[in-house]
Design an enzyme around this catalytic site. Sequence first.
Site, PDB file in Angstrom:
ATOM      1  N   HIS A 100       8.988  -3.665   3.557  1.00  0.00           N
ATOM      2  CA  HIS A 100       8.718  -3.894   2.124  1.00  0.00           C
ATOM      3  C   HIS A 100      10.012  -4.251   1.392  1.00  0.00           C
ATOM      4  CE1 HIS A 100       5.485  -0.796   3.142  1.00  0.00           C
ATOM      5  NE2 HIS A 100       4.780  -1.835   2.775  1.00  0.00           N
ATOM      6  N   MET A 135       0.835  -1.199   0.000  1.00  0.00           N
ATOM      7  CA  MET A 135       0.000   0.000   0.000  1.00  0.00           C
ATOM      8  C   MET A 135       0.879   1.261   0.000  1.00  0.00           C
ATOM      9  SD  MET A 135      -3.395  -0.999   2.100  1.00  0.00           S
ATOM     10  CE  MET A 135      -2.750  -0.971   3.754  1.00  0.00           C
ATOM     11  N   GLY A 136       2.135   1.084  -0.364  1.00  0.00           N
ATOM     12  CA  GLY A 136       3.021   2.238  -0.490  1.00  0.00           C
ATOM     13  C   GLY A 136       3.541   2.727   0.859  1.00  0.00           C
ATOM     14  N   ARG A 147       2.270   2.987   9.289  1.00  0.00           N
ATOM     15  CA  ARG A 147       1.452   3.764  10.229  1.00  0.00           C
ATOM     16  C   ARG A 147       2.246   4.342  11.384  1.00  0.00           C
ATOM     17  NH1 ARG A 147      -4.263   1.083   9.900  1.00  0.00           N
ATOM     18  NH2 ARG A 147      -3.904  -0.292   8.162  1.00  0.00           N
ATOM     19  N   GLY A 158       4.482 -10.368   4.112  1.00  0.00           N
ATOM     20  CA  GLY A 158       5.138 -10.286   5.418  1.00  0.00           C
ATOM     21  C   GLY A 158       4.342 -11.011   6.492  1.00  0.00           C
ATOM     22  N   GLN A 159       5.070 -11.632   7.402  1.00  0.00           N
ATOM     23  CA  GLN A 159       4.448 -12.299   8.552  1.00  0.00           C
ATOM     24  C   GLN A 159       3.686 -11.298   9.431  1.00  0.00           C
ATOM     25  OE1 GLN A 159       4.518 -15.577   9.546  1.00  0.00           O
ATOM     26  NE2 GLN A 159       3.315 -14.962  11.341  1.00  0.00           N
ATOM     27  N   SER A 161       6.080  -0.271  10.336  1.00  0.00           N
ATOM     28  CA  SER A 161       4.798  -0.135   9.653  1.00  0.00           C
ATOM     29  C   SER A 161       4.695   1.280   9.099  1.00  0.00           C
ATOM     30  CB  SER A 161       3.660  -0.379  10.645  1.00  0.00           C
ATOM     31  OG  SER A 161       2.447   0.136  10.136  1.00  0.00           O
ATOM     32  N   ASP A 192       1.481  -9.156   8.820  1.00  0.00           N
ATOM     33  CA  ASP A 192       0.041  -9.163   8.576  1.00  0.00           C
ATOM     34  C   ASP A 192      -0.385 -10.623   8.404  1.00  0.00           C
ATOM     35  OD1 ASP A 192      -0.554  -6.148   8.223  1.00  0.00           O
ATOM     36  OD2 ASP A 192       1.293  -6.528   7.136  1.00  0.00           O
ATOM     37  N   GLN A 237      -9.942  -2.599   2.654  1.00  0.00           N
ATOM     38  CA  GLN A 237      -9.316  -3.349   3.738  1.00  0.00           C
ATOM     39  C   GLN A 237      -9.085  -2.512   5.002  1.00  0.00           C
ATOM     40  OE1 GLN A 237      -5.952  -4.809   1.540  1.00  0.00           O
ATOM     41  NE2 GLN A 237      -4.633  -4.689   3.301  1.00  0.00           N
TER      42      GLN A 237
HETATM   43  P1  AMP Z   1       1.392  -2.921   3.394  1.00  0.00           P
HETATM   44  O1  AMP Z   1       1.995  -1.912   2.483  1.00  0.00           O
HETATM   45  O2  AMP Z   1       1.395  -2.505   4.838  1.00  0.00           O
HETATM   46  O3  AMP Z   1       0.075  -3.457   2.914  1.00  0.00           O
HETATM   47  O4  AMP Z   1       2.379  -4.166   3.363  1.00  0.00           O
HETATM   48  C1  AMP Z   1       2.724  -4.787   2.157  1.00  0.00           C
HETATM   49  C2  AMP Z   1       3.433  -6.074   2.468  1.00  0.00           C
HETATM   50  O5  AMP Z   1       4.582  -5.796   3.256  1.00  0.00           O
HETATM   51  C3  AMP Z   1       2.557  -7.035   3.296  1.00  0.00           C
HETATM   52  O6  AMP Z   1       2.767  -8.350   2.861  1.00  0.00           O
HETATM   53  C4  AMP Z   1       3.068  -6.827   4.694  1.00  0.00           C
HETATM   54  O7  AMP Z   1       2.884  -7.935   5.546  1.00  0.00           O
HETATM   55  C5  AMP Z   1       4.543  -6.577   4.435  1.00  0.00           C
HETATM   56  N1  AMP Z   1       5.129  -5.858   5.561  1.00  0.00           N
HETATM   57  C6  AMP Z   1       4.668  -4.730   6.139  1.00  0.00           C
HETATM   58  N2  AMP Z   1       5.419  -4.397   7.197  1.00  0.00           N
HETATM   59  C7  AMP Z   1       6.381  -5.356   7.301  1.00  0.00           C
HETATM   60  C8  AMP Z   1       7.467  -5.589   8.204  1.00  0.00           C
HETATM   61  N3  AMP Z   1       7.726  -4.764   9.223  1.00  0.00           N
HETATM   62  N4  AMP Z   1       8.231  -6.676   8.001  1.00  0.00           N
HETATM   63  C9  AMP Z   1       7.980  -7.530   6.974  1.00  0.00           C
HETATM   64  N5  AMP Z   1       6.984  -7.363   6.096  1.00  0.00           N
HETATM   65  C10 AMP Z   1       6.187  -6.286   6.253  1.00  0.00           C
END
Ligand code: AMP
Length: 287
Positions: free
Chosen positions: A36, A29-30, A187, A147-148, A185, A150, A60
């Site tokens: 990432h 989600m950028g 966030r 990523g684990q 994150s 989520d 989501q």
């Molecule tokens: P998001 O942009 O938050 O939707 O995350 C995109 C992908 O990156 C998802 O598969 C997340 O689980 C993974 N991800 C986000 N934060 C982390 C992190 N701290 N470590 C590993 N993977 C991550």
Amino acid sequence: MHTIYTLDEMTQTARGWLSGGSVGFIPTMGYLHEGHMSLIRASQAECEVTVVSIYVNPLQFHSREEFLDYPRNLDHDLQLLDNIDVDVVFIPSVEDMQPPAFSTAVTLHGPLAERLEAEGNSAFVGGIATTMMKLLHLMRPDIAYLGQKDAQQAAIVHQLLRDLSFDVQLRVLPTVREADGLAISSRNILLTPEERKEAAGIYQALLMGKAAIERGELQVQQIKAVILETLARYPLVSVEYLDLCDPYTFVERTELIFNTILVLAVQVGNVRLLDNILCLDGKQWRL
Ligand code: AMP
């Protein structure tokens, strides 16, 4: 780096993949960060072509407000991706992904689709599954990297790939953390300095649960109590849920057995954060 904004161009580009070797896909989600990047690097090490999507999926989020507040910085993301030589970035619009006439939804059933992240947000699971299915059709990867952190999202994608016989392998990689243990994150930037300090308590609390298990505690209620007691020391952190369950089906555990995930969601100020650790066998963990 090739940047693609339209669904048609993505389809055209993916038609050419076969001649170029295996394709790794990282959905995001950028507002990209080291979490990432770890997924992207894994894809680059394993695949000939690495494609990243940036799409803030409105389906989501738990509220419209949370969706609107989600941090975004496309210029910075594109610069980062260019610097590490990603091959293709796909940035579809919400209007293209969910046009007004869109009327299809992928539905999952069972605890995975009803508990924890899905509780009180019936659109969540369908939102992930439908969007993921559309992205997979458009991008036609060989391997998807998640990523684990989520964990429920990863389990939903795992189920989707299996149930619908997608010819896509899934790699779920460990959570990348800040020096104090907070899961990285997008966030985290929304936390005040005070909240950010206390947010480190989330992982510390999970580690207290781990220590209890390693001392031989098998009662889920006792393990939860240890984690909650630790979290109570951080008044800015309020617990939305804490659960021990199967990492694939999300069926609740009443007693600790091998392969149990300790998963929680908390609210820190206005920011909702997730974390988990996975107990493989009481001695081996994915943290
Ligand atoms: P998001 O942009 O938050 O939707 O995350 C995109 C992908 O990156 C998802 O598969 C997340 O689980 C993974 N991800 C986000 N934060 C982390 C992190 N701290 N470590 C590993 N993977 C991550």
